[in-house]
Design a protein around this motif. Sequence first.
Motif, PDB file in Angstrom:
ATOM      1  N   CYS A  92      -8.691  -8.149   8.021  1.00  0.00           N
ATOM      2  CA  CYS A  92      -7.812  -7.104   7.199  1.00  0.00           C
ATOM      3  C   CYS A  92      -6.611  -6.669   7.655  1.00  0.00           C
ATOM      4  O   CYS A  92      -6.403  -6.581   8.868  1.00  0.00           O
ATOM      5  N   ASN A  93      -5.660  -6.478   6.658  1.00  0.00           N
ATOM      6  CA  ASN A  93      -4.311  -6.009   7.158  1.00  0.00           C
ATOM      7  C   ASN A  93      -4.137  -4.527   7.271  1.00  0.00           C
ATOM      8  O   ASN A  93      -3.027  -3.988   7.210  1.00  0.00           O
ATOM      9  N   LEU A  94      -5.220  -3.777   6.909  1.00  0.00           N
ATOM     10  CA  LEU A  94      -5.332  -2.311   7.136  1.00  0.00           C
ATOM     11  C   LEU A  94      -6.186  -1.989   8.162  1.00  0.00           C
ATOM     12  O   LEU A  94      -7.201  -2.892   8.644  1.00  0.00           O
ATOM     13  N   LYS A  95      -6.158  -0.795   8.464  1.00  0.00           N
ATOM     14  CA  LYS A  95      -7.132  -0.432   9.525  1.00  0.00           C
ATOM     15  C   LYS A  95      -7.734   1.025   8.968  1.00  0.00           C
ATOM     16  O   LYS A  95      -7.402   2.153   9.688  1.00  0.00           O
ATOM     17  N   THR A  97      -6.408   8.356   5.539  1.00  0.00           N
ATOM     18  CA  THR A  97      -7.501   7.422   6.056  1.00  0.00           C
ATOM     19  C   THR A  97      -7.070   5.997   5.892  1.00  0.00           C
ATOM     20  O   THR A  97      -7.328   5.075   6.766  1.00  0.00           O
ATOM     21  N   ARG A  98      -6.256   5.766   4.895  1.00  0.00           N
ATOM     22  CA  ARG A  98      -6.016   4.203   4.558  1.00  0.00           C
ATOM     23  C   ARG A  98      -4.432   3.812   5.451  1.00  0.00           C
ATOM     24  O   ARG A  98      -3.515   3.729   4.835  1.00  0.00           O
ATOM     25  N   LEU A  99      -4.890   3.416   6.653  1.00  0.00           N
ATOM     26  CA  LEU A  99      -3.649   3.261   7.423  1.00  0.00           C
ATOM     27  C   LEU A  99      -3.316   1.829   7.903  1.00  0.00           C
ATOM     28  O   LEU A  99      -4.345   1.142   7.725  1.00  0.00           O
ATOM     29  N   ARG A 100      -2.216   1.468   8.129  1.00  0.00           N
ATOM     30  CA  ARG A 100      -1.817   0.079   8.572  1.00  0.00           C
ATOM     31  C   ARG A 100      -2.067   0.069   9.957  1.00  0.00           C
ATOM     32  O   ARG A 100      -2.495   0.973  10.679  1.00  0.00           O
ATOM     33  N   HIS A 101      -2.130  -1.179  10.530  1.00  0.00           N
ATOM     34  CA  HIS A 101      -2.368  -1.469  12.041  1.00  0.00           C
ATOM     35  C   HIS A 101      -1.595  -0.441  13.003  1.00  0.00           C
ATOM     36  O   HIS A 101      -1.915  -0.210  14.041  1.00  0.00           O
ATOM     37  N   ASN A 102      -0.119  -0.182  12.549  1.00  0.00           N
ATOM     38  CA  ASN A 102       0.758   0.386  13.343  1.00  0.00           C
ATOM     39  C   ASN A 102       0.239   1.967  12.992  1.00  0.00           C
ATOM     40  O   ASN A 102       1.300   2.684  13.578  1.00  0.00           O
ATOM     41  N   GLY A 103      -0.725   2.418  12.451  1.00  0.00           N
ATOM     42  CA  GLY A 103      -0.805   3.976  12.067  1.00  0.00           C
ATOM     43  C   GLY A 103      -0.235   4.648  11.203  1.00  0.00           C
ATOM     44  O   GLY A 103      -0.629   5.641  10.863  1.00  0.00           O
ATOM     45  N   ARG A 104       0.799   3.774  10.402  1.00  0.00           N
ATOM     46  CA  ARG A 104       1.409   4.333   9.371  1.00  0.00           C
ATOM     47  C   ARG A 104       0.418   4.564   8.075  1.00  0.00           C
ATOM     48  O   ARG A 104      -0.324   3.478   7.890  1.00  0.00           O
ATOM     49  N   GLY A 105       0.773   5.218   7.129  1.00  0.00           N
ATOM     50  CA  GLY A 105       0.060   5.260   5.942  1.00  0.00           C
ATOM     51  C   GLY A 105       0.507   3.888   4.990  1.00  0.00           C
ATOM     52  O   GLY A 105       1.719   3.296   5.185  1.00  0.00           O
ATOM     53  N   SER A 106      -0.580   3.681   3.999  1.00  0.00           N
ATOM     54  CA  SER A 106      -0.176   2.428   3.337  1.00  0.00           C
ATOM     55  C   SER A 106       0.129   2.648   1.788  1.00  0.00           C
ATOM     56  O   SER A 106       0.295   1.865   1.153  1.00  0.00           O
ATOM     57  N   HIS A 107       0.306   3.939   1.288  1.00  0.00           N
ATOM     58  CA  HIS A 107       0.421   4.315  -0.105  1.00  0.00           C
ATOM     59  C   HIS A 107       1.422   3.621  -0.554  1.00  0.00           C
ATOM     60  O   HIS A 107       1.353   3.032  -1.963  1.00  0.00           O
ATOM     61  N   ALA A 108       2.556   3.750  -0.058  1.00  0.00           N
ATOM     62  CA  ALA A 108       3.884   3.196  -0.554  1.00  0.00           C
ATOM     63  C   ALA A 108       3.692   1.746  -0.860  1.00  0.00           C
ATOM     64  O   ALA A 108       4.270   1.147  -1.912  1.00  0.00           O
TER      65      ALA A 108
END
Length: 358
Positions: free
Chosen positions: A15-18, A135-146
């Motif tokens: 997965c590309n999210l974490k 909760t829905r974070l990228r692997h760099n810890g940033r949010g993925s909403h945008a």
Amino acid sequence: MSGIERVCISVNSVCNLKCTYCYFFLKPDHLPGLNALTAEEIGVILRQCQAYSVRPEVDKRIKVNFVGSGEPLISWAAIRTAITRLHEDIPDHRLRFYTVTNGLLLKPAVVAEMKALKLSPSVSLDGPAWLHDRTRLRHNGRGSHADVMRGIGYLREGGIPVAINTTLNREVVGNLDAYFDFIEEQGFDKVIFDRLVDVPSEHAVSGAEFYAALRRIAELKEERGLAHLEIGNLEAYKRALAGAPDRVCTMFGSTCGSGFHNIIYMQRDVYPCGRMFGQKRWVLGRYDEPLEVFPQRMAELVGDRGCGTARSTDTEGPAGPDCLIERETPGYDRGPRDQFVQWYGLRSTASGLASRAR
Ligand code: SF4
Ligand code: SF4
């Protein structure tokens, strides 16, 4: 009576999210490596599904849903190739295609390909940015909403209806009003809630919490006059109460029929349900076997304890039996579901919804 109606294919395990609540990262050894299916292997499964779809017991087109034990669009090239070959070789096939994606890899070209292949996507989104990004974070810890909203924008520009999959985690349960504000503001008209399960107890949503939330969701929909908003869980309960259950996960509201009407391919093995992954006793067979063997093996495994066999509404309640896994869990309490079913049944009857769902 129909046979297998839904087939999920888990095409990879990466997965590309974490996401903070993902079993992937909570239990890193849960799924070994990428181990993605190839286009040829997906093609074998599609052909088995097509061969099954013309059997006499099958009275509907089979829904094939590409999921991941991760993100399916990481394997988009393989999925696209397999579906394209099927369309070319068997133009009048009886399969319908879906996928559930976290939305990050949706691009105009991918959207155009989905449209051409007649594949309907739904996108995982947990509400407004401040809620989703907890909760829905990228692997760099940033949010993925945008990024997810960008992908949804591409779907809308491409003329593809957008269905939203929301993980009903504790954050969402605690912020349902704000969640609905967002859904209204965005004009979404189809939402499905997935209860967060099989994770450590500090993350998991209990049956009692889930059904209390589902009741609040039904109330919010009504209070806000959102007649156009389809909430998959409520629709499924409506149909089950009307005696015409959709074979979807019971947590969405109905008698799932896992192993009888629903199967999932995970890492080349076939299971009744994704929650059974890795448990040898639930393996129904391999990816290249004909589909008709799986319900037979399920019957050998569970007899009449399954969700797909005829059962008495006197003992199981008017919406049919609860999830097989839940029923087998020590300390299982059917009370919260029964109470919800009773409450929702009365509400549906009063408004004539149950009869209209037939
Ligand atoms: S998108 Fe799904 S598979 Fe990926 S990290 Fe989030 S919950 Fe896990
Ligand atoms: S076995 Fe339970 S979790 Fe699995 S599909 Fe059926 S109801 Fe859903």
